[in-house]
Design a protein around this motif. Structure first.
Motif, PDB file in Angstrom:
ATOM      1  N   GLU A  97     -11.570   0.920  28.194  1.00 14.73           N
ATOM      2  CA  GLU A  97     -10.122   0.775  28.404  1.00 14.73           C
ATOM      3  C   GLU A  97      -9.510   2.038  29.012  1.00 14.73           C
ATOM      4  N   ILE A  98      -9.990   3.190  28.582  1.00 18.09           N
ATOM      5  CA  ILE A  98      -9.500   4.444  29.185  1.00 18.09           C
ATOM      6  C   ILE A  98      -9.815   4.421  30.684  1.00 18.09           C
ATOM      7  N   PRO A 154     -10.028  17.117  27.548  1.00 21.63           N
ATOM      8  CA  PRO A 154     -10.606  16.038  26.744  1.00 21.63           C
ATOM      9  C   PRO A 154      -9.568  14.984  26.339  1.00 21.63           C
ATOM     10  N   TYR A 155     -10.068  13.737  26.125  1.00 21.17           N
ATOM     11  CA  TYR A 155      -9.178  12.665  25.672  1.00 21.17           C
ATOM     12  C   TYR A 155      -9.502  12.229  24.248  1.00 21.17           C
ATOM     13  N   HIS A 276      -0.144   8.730  29.634  1.00 24.69           N
ATOM     14  CA  HIS A 276      -0.384   7.580  28.759  1.00 24.69           C
ATOM     15  C   HIS A 276      -0.580   7.970  27.296  1.00 24.69           C
ATOM     16  N   GLU A 277      -0.861   9.237  27.046  1.00 21.11           N
ATOM     17  CA  GLU A 277      -0.850   9.676  25.653  1.00 21.11           C
ATOM     18  C   GLU A 277       0.602   9.706  25.173  1.00 21.11           C
ATOM     19  N   LYS A 278       1.510  10.092  26.082  1.00 19.74           N
ATOM     20  CA  LYS A 278       2.944  10.150  25.726  1.00 19.74           C
ATOM     21  C   LYS A 278       3.588   8.770  25.637  1.00 19.74           C
ATOM     22  N   TYR A 282      -2.254   5.062  25.111  1.00 22.78           N
ATOM     23  CA  TYR A 282      -3.471   5.613  24.500  1.00 22.78           C
ATOM     24  C   TYR A 282      -3.640   5.090  23.066  1.00 22.78           C
ATOM     25  N   LYS A 283      -2.571   5.141  22.307  1.00 19.09           N
ATOM     26  CA  LYS A 283      -2.624   4.702  20.905  1.00 19.09           C
ATOM     27  C   LYS A 283      -2.917   3.196  20.818  1.00 19.09           C
TER      28      LYS A 283
END
Ligand code: GLU
Length: 306
Positions: A97-98, A154-155, A276-278, A282-283
């Motif tokens: 998905e990432i 890193p992710y 996308h973390e923001k 991501y979540k």
């Protein structure tokens, strides 16, 4: 004890796995349904495909545009991370998905992706010879690898741990594997670690984690070592038979591998990860994939730009 939703989903996954395993299909240790049938499992998000992306400074991007598709390297036998359903050929998992999320930002839809399964030992060569445009597959960023490939991220941060049979009581951490048979994968960082003389392990070195898990299930080895995130997936998919020791002994920051000289692509992917973390994507991905294997969510590590 409260039965969490993720536990219920994992149980469903196990039921489906058992059905598959009973079918006698090869490589059952790595099998898991890509989407547990009939469950309320959270679904991975749909990604908006960007239009008119300008990234001419990236040679990788230009080549992908010309051919009309992206070639992405990944694993295929890691439940909840990088998994390919052998009957439908559908890929699923956190890394998948990432990779899809980034592809959409680059302007490529799900059906404009060609997946290539690349095992741990072949990653650097597959990337540096241009066989894949980028690689997302539990790939630890380290200085040695940076001599050959570039890394965004890193992710995610994992750590090496041990997977053992449920009735094992002698193996409680890396300090207790002396004289024990420990299986891991050629070209992986946890194998390099467990081979250090201080542990005194007898190693079995294979190409695929699912083969190590099979050897553990049939008692040919006493433990499997690799990242906790990977091992939790196997434990969930073989519930009742295997357990993770739960004492991580290395740090494994996951990066997205790409051509060493393609700084434009690296910067673009770092921007995409941060964005996308923001924005919560991501979540959502985590909850629909790794979160179902019993891993607890932690905030993603800060991106390291270079
Ligand atoms: N993260 C470790 C590595 O990159 C182990 C997992 C893997 O082999 O993909 O070597």
């Amino acid at each position: 004890m409260k039965l969490r939703k993720s536990a219920a989903v994992a149980a469903l996954a196990v039921l489906a796995l058992t059905a598959t395993a009973c079918g006698g299909k090869e490589g059952s240790a790595g099998d898991k349904p890509s989407n547990p049938a009939g469950s309320n499992a959270p679904k991975a998000p749909e990604y908006a495909v960007a239009k008119d992306v300008k990234l001419d400074a990236s040679a990788t991007f230009k080549k992908a545009k010309e051919r009309g598709k992206l070639v992405i390297g990944s694993k295929a036998d890691q439940p909840f991370l990088g998994f390919e359903d052998q009957s439908t050929k559908e890929r699923s998992g956190f890394d998948i998905e990432i990779a899809r999320m980034i592809a959409a930002d680059l302007g490529f839809s799900k059906d404009q992706i060609e997946w290539k399964t690349v095992d741990s030992a072949s990653r650097e060569s597959a990337i540096s010879t241009g066989q894949v445009d980028y690689y997302v597959g539990t790939y630890t960023i380290n200085d040695k690898r940076k001599l050959q490939v570039g890394f965004a991220g890193p992710y995610y941060k994992a750590g090496a741990d041990l997977l053992v049979r449920k009735d094992e009581s002698g193996i409680t951490g890396p300090e207790s594997v002396k004289g024990k048979k420990v299986c891991s994968i050629k070209g992986s960082t946890p194998l390099a670690e467990i081979k250090k003389p201080q542990y005194g392990a007898q190693t079995t070195e294979l190409a695929k984690y699912s083969d190590c898990v099979q050897q553990l299930l049939t008692s040919q080895v006493d433990a499997v070592t690799t990242d906790d995130a990977i091992l939790k997936g196997y434990a969930a998919a073989n519930s009742g038979k295997l357990k993770v020791v739960g004492k991580p002994f290395t740090e494994e920051p996951y990066g997205i591998g790409m051509n060493k000289d393609d700084k434009a692509l690296r910067d673009f992917i770092n921007d995409a990860l941060e964005k996308h973390e923001k924005d919560g994507t991501y979540k959502k991905i985590y909850d629909a994939t790794l979160g179902l294997s019993g891993s607890t969510y932690t905030e993603p590590p800060a991106i390291v730009r270079y």
